[in-house]
Design a protein around this motif. Structure first.
Motif, PDB file in Angstrom:
ATOM      1  N   GLY B  40      -4.322  25.948 -18.644  1.00 48.93           N
ATOM      2  CA  GLY B  40      -3.169  26.126 -17.759  1.00 48.93           C
ATOM      3  C   GLY B  40      -2.233  24.932 -17.820  1.00 48.93           C
ATOM      4  O   GLY B  40      -1.003  25.087 -17.822  1.00 48.93           O
ATOM      5  N   ALA B  41      -2.814  23.731 -17.890  1.00 54.76           N
ATOM      6  CA  ALA B  41      -1.985  22.523 -17.957  1.00 54.76           C
ATOM      7  C   ALA B  41      -1.210  22.487 -19.268  1.00 54.76           C
ATOM      8  O   ALA B  41      -0.046  22.065 -19.303  1.00 54.76           O
ATOM      9  N   LEU B  42      -1.846  22.948 -20.353  1.00 58.45           N
ATOM     10  CA  LEU B  42      -1.170  22.923 -21.650  1.00 58.45           C
ATOM     11  C   LEU B  42      -0.081  23.993 -21.716  1.00 58.45           C
ATOM     12  O   LEU B  42       0.955  23.793 -22.356  1.00 58.45           O
ATOM     13  N   TYR B  43      -0.314  25.106 -21.034  1.00 67.27           N
ATOM     14  CA  TYR B  43       0.716  26.147 -20.897  1.00 67.27           C
ATOM     15  C   TYR B  43       1.942  25.556 -20.203  1.00 67.27           C
ATOM     16  O   TYR B  43       3.081  25.726 -20.639  1.00 67.27           O
ATOM     17  N   MET B  44       1.675  24.783 -19.120  1.00 65.91           N
ATOM     18  CA  MET B  44       2.757  24.110 -18.402  1.00 65.91           C
ATOM     19  C   MET B  44       3.463  23.123 -19.319  1.00 65.91           C
ATOM     20  O   MET B  44       4.694  23.031 -19.330  1.00 65.91           O
ATOM     21  N   MET B  45       2.695  22.393 -20.141  1.00 61.33           N
ATOM     22  CA  MET B  45       3.314  21.429 -21.055  1.00 61.33           C
ATOM     23  C   MET B  45       4.241  22.127 -22.046  1.00 61.33           C
ATOM     24  O   MET B  45       5.287  21.577 -22.417  1.00 61.33           O
ATOM     25  N   GLY B  46       3.861  23.327 -22.467  1.00 64.95           N
ATOM     26  CA  GLY B  46       4.728  24.089 -23.361  1.00 64.95           C
ATOM     27  C   GLY B  46       6.086  24.345 -22.724  1.00 64.95           C
ATOM     28  O   GLY B  46       7.131  24.150 -23.349  1.00 64.95           O
ATOM     29  N   ALA B  47       6.051  24.766 -21.451  1.00 61.71           N
ATOM     30  CA  ALA B  47       7.305  25.031 -20.743  1.00 61.71           C
ATOM     31  C   ALA B  47       8.128  23.751 -20.599  1.00 61.71           C
ATOM     32  O   ALA B  47       9.349  23.750 -20.792  1.00 61.71           O
ATOM     33  N   PHE B  48       7.456  22.638 -20.252  1.00 59.66           N
ATOM     34  CA  PHE B  48       8.177  21.377 -20.101  1.00 59.66           C
ATOM     35  C   PHE B  48       8.748  20.905 -21.436  1.00 59.66           C
ATOM     36  O   PHE B  48       9.838  20.342 -21.497  1.00 59.66           O
ATOM     37  N   CYS B  49       8.009  21.160 -22.515  1.00 58.88           N
ATOM     38  CA  CYS B  49       8.501  20.816 -23.850  1.00 58.88           C
ATOM     39  C   CYS B  49       9.836  21.512 -24.097  1.00 58.88           C
ATOM     40  O   CYS B  49      10.792  20.882 -24.562  1.00 58.88           O
ATOM     41  N   ALA B  50       9.882  22.800 -23.800  1.00 53.86           N
ATOM     42  CA  ALA B  50      11.123  23.551 -23.995  1.00 53.86           C
ATOM     43  C   ALA B  50      12.239  22.935 -23.155  1.00 53.86           C
ATOM     44  O   ALA B  50      13.372  22.765 -23.623  1.00 53.86           O
ATOM     45  N   TYR B  51      11.912  22.566 -21.921  1.00 56.52           N
ATOM     46  CA  TYR B  51      12.896  21.962 -21.013  1.00 56.52           C
ATOM     47  C   TYR B  51      13.420  20.640 -21.582  1.00 56.52           C
ATOM     48  O   TYR B  51      14.626  20.393 -21.620  1.00 56.52           O
ATOM     49  N   PHE B  52      12.508  19.789 -22.060  1.00 59.91           N
ATOM     50  CA  PHE B  52      12.923  18.493 -22.625  1.00 59.91           C
ATOM     51  C   PHE B  52      13.743  18.689 -23.888  1.00 59.91           C
ATOM     52  O   PHE B  52      14.747  18.007 -24.099  1.00 59.91           O
TER      53      PHE B  52
END
Lengths: 322, 287
Positions: B40-52
């Motif tokens: 779940g945390a890595l899923y969140m990191m994917g979304a944040f990656c897109a944001y960054f």
């Protein structure tokens, strides 16, 4: 099969004597807390979590079952006690009884469901069940949703002990903790506990010896859940509220952490772990979310380098069972 | 009827995320014998990656779809090499505890810098708007998420079940020592498998960014639902996880329409029912 606790020493009279000495020292230390100037609220809170961690440890350390949903017993007992005390205006002793009964019923239901799968699946199922309960408590009116049940009257235990006095409350919580602790100690060293350890070490062999392992695991689950409920009921008197945080998965994670830090499958480990983690939260309260990061780091460090936990390492060093 | 179709679509979208995440969990469990709590945390990191990528580097959604899974996949492979590989031969539960710790660290760090509120991520221009199908209004982005996830799921299934690489992978799951004796670099394959599973989670994160907003805790509750999905479907079969994921999403969507109070508990209730009727899960072998 690689067991979680790698060096279990046989129970010898010497080991029993060691454990009783440590127990008496622990009881005396805890009994002297009100005279030492330590904030009793902190110790009471830690005692509740220590009992919870000991109950959790009964399941993981001696039954090999990692429950990732033990907060559901803490929270359920808390809600039941709080409701009994505030709405039904029952005396404290009956309030505790209602809470423990609530956890007992819940552990029968959840145990019946989760015991059907082993290992990693068991952990996932208990986690999912506690999340199910979390959403139920979020919606049912009697828990008051996000607010929780607040301002719970403490009352007089057996009509004599005034629980609104911190010192009296402290000794009542201490007696509750010590009673629960001794009960767990008795269970571990009973023939039932021995069979449980046998199942943890090698379940197929235990089955071939004629033990109905599912029944043993179920009973261990119910005992563990009910004792966790006792911790939840006692906590209601300390915190004077019952809220959703006690049912949340992060609470279940904290219990796992306490036991891991202290030592899985050790008798005193969960107590040490609970005091360490609660103290850490107390001192680092100002650091916001960094507390979560630190807790996560402790998990990682413990699993990678320190799997026996504090008490486990000490016991291993001295070749004693603690 | 409009509302029913809309909820069905929402269900299909949630189902795509369940499928992508439980697929990754199953692939990782097969090779590493670890239940990846950090999923779940890595899923969140994917979304944040897109944001960054969008706000700091200026790379749009389509680049994020490609780069975020690779970056998070590399992060995952570093985790595997530095921590997870030391757990080989230990009880499975240690893997769960370690990855739970990793999840707490990652989520805690992100919460520190971004709080708990959501950051907006716009739908890319090419996928804006919708089509009127007569019986309902279909937002293009939502249709895209469902179709794209389905394609990725089937591609992963094909990779594992039908290619030579997948055959090695399945062989190494059955008997790593023997496969190693044949000259296959099994430790490297394990690392790559973890990278693949984690990459799938990150991809789901990018897909969900425009729908669910980018939040540090967006994966924390989701992963518990995905665990229930995994318990229902069992981790023995790749196709099983995909179908269970989509099916449960749809059931959840239907519940939202017919009995909204139970929508966030229906998956757990179904898990209980499945455990009572068929304890090994729908497609699973005994654990």
């Amino acid at each position: 099969m690689t067991a979680l606790t790698d060096d279990t020493l046989p129970v010898t009279p010497r080991a029993m004597r060691d454990e009783m000495i440590v127990f008496v020292v622990m009881a005396l230390l805890l009994a002297s807390v009100p005279f030492s100037g330590i904030y009793p609220f902190f110790v009471m809170q830690a005692l509740c979590f220590a009992l919870l961690a000991c109950a959790f440890n009964l399941l993981i350390g001696y039954g090999g079952l990692l429950s990732f949903g033990h907060a559901m017993f803490l929270g359920t007992a808390g809600y039941c006690s709080a409701h009994a005390l505030k709405v039904w205006a029952l005396p404290p002793e009956l309030g505790i009884l209602v809470g423990v009964a609530g956890a007992f019923v819940l552990s029968i239901v959840t145990g019946y469901i989760s015991i059907r799968r082993q290992g990693i699946y068991f952990s996932m199922i208990t986690l999912a069940l506690s999340q199910l309960l979390y959403f139920l408590y979020l919606q049912t009116p009697f828990t008051h949703g996000e607010d929780g049940i607040q301002g719970i009257p403490q009352g007089h235990l057996f009509g004599v002990f005034d629980l609104s006095k911190p010192t009296v409350l402290y000794y009542v919580v201490l007696v509750g903790f010590l009673a629960g602790f001794l009960l767990i100690y008795r269970i571990i060293n009973s023939p039932f506990g021995e069979v449980l350890k046998a199942i943890r070490e090698n379940e197929p062999r235990a089955i071939s010896l004629g033990y109905r392992t599912d029944q043993y695991k179920f009973l261990a689950f119910v005992l563990s859940g009910t004792l966790a409920g006792l911790a939840g009921s006692l906590k209601v008197f300390v915190a004077q509220n019952a809220s959703l945080t006690d049912v949340h998965w992060s609470m279940s994670g904290e219990v796992v952490l306490m036991t891991l830090v202290g030592g899985l499958g050790t008798i005193f480990g969960p107590v040490v772990g609970a005091f360490a983690i609660i103290a850490m939260q107390q001192y680092l309260a100002g650091f916001g979310q960094w507390v979560t990061v630190i807790q996560g780091s402790i998990f990682v460090i413990c699993v990678l380098t320190f799997r026996r936990g504090v008490v486990g390492e000490i016991a291993h060093y001295f070749r004693r069972s603690l | 009827m409009q509302a029913l179709y809309a909820q069905l679509l929402v269900g299909l979208i949630n189902g795509s995320f369940y499928a992508l995440l439980s697929l990754g969990l199953a692939v990782i469990f097969g090779m590493l014998n670890i239940i990846n709590f950090a999923h779940g945390a890595l899923y969140m990191m994917g979304a944040f990656c897109a944001y960054f990528l969008l706000n700091l580097v200026g790379l749009n959604y389509w680049w994020a779809l490609l780069i975020a899974p690779i970056l998070v996949g590399i992060f995952g492979m570093i985790l595997e090499r530095t921590m997870l590989q030391w757990l080989t031969g230990l009880d499975h539960l240690y893997g769960l505890l370690l990855t739970f710790g990793i999840a707490l660290i990652v989520q805690g760090v992100f919460q520190n810098y971004f709080g708990s509120s959501g950051l907006p991520y716009a739908i890319p221009d090419q996928l804006k708007g919708g089509i009127n199908l007569g019986f309902m209004f279909l937002p293009i982005y939502r249709a895209w998420v469902v179709i794209f996830s389905l394609v990725i799921c089937v591609a992963t299934w094909f990779l594992i079940e039908k290619t030579r690489l997948g055959a090695y992978l399945r062989a190494a799951t059955e008997n790593p020592t023997l496969v190693r004796a044949f000259g296959v670099n099994v430790p490297r394959m394990i690392t790559l498998t973890y990278g693949l599973g984690v990459g799938l989670a990150a991809l789901a994160g990018v897909l969900s960014a425009p729908i669910n907003q980018v939040r540090p805790l967006m994966g924390a509750d989701l992963i518990i639902v995905v665990f229930a999905v995994v318990v229902i479907g069992g981790m023995g079969s790749i196709m099983g996880s995909i179908i269970t994921g989509f099916a449960l999403g749809v059931i959840e969507g239907l519940t939202k329409y017919f009995y909204p109070e139970a929508s966030n508990t229906v998956v757990f209730v179904l898990m209980v029912l499945v455990l009572l009727v068929k304890p090994t899960g729908l497609t699973g072998r005994a654990a």
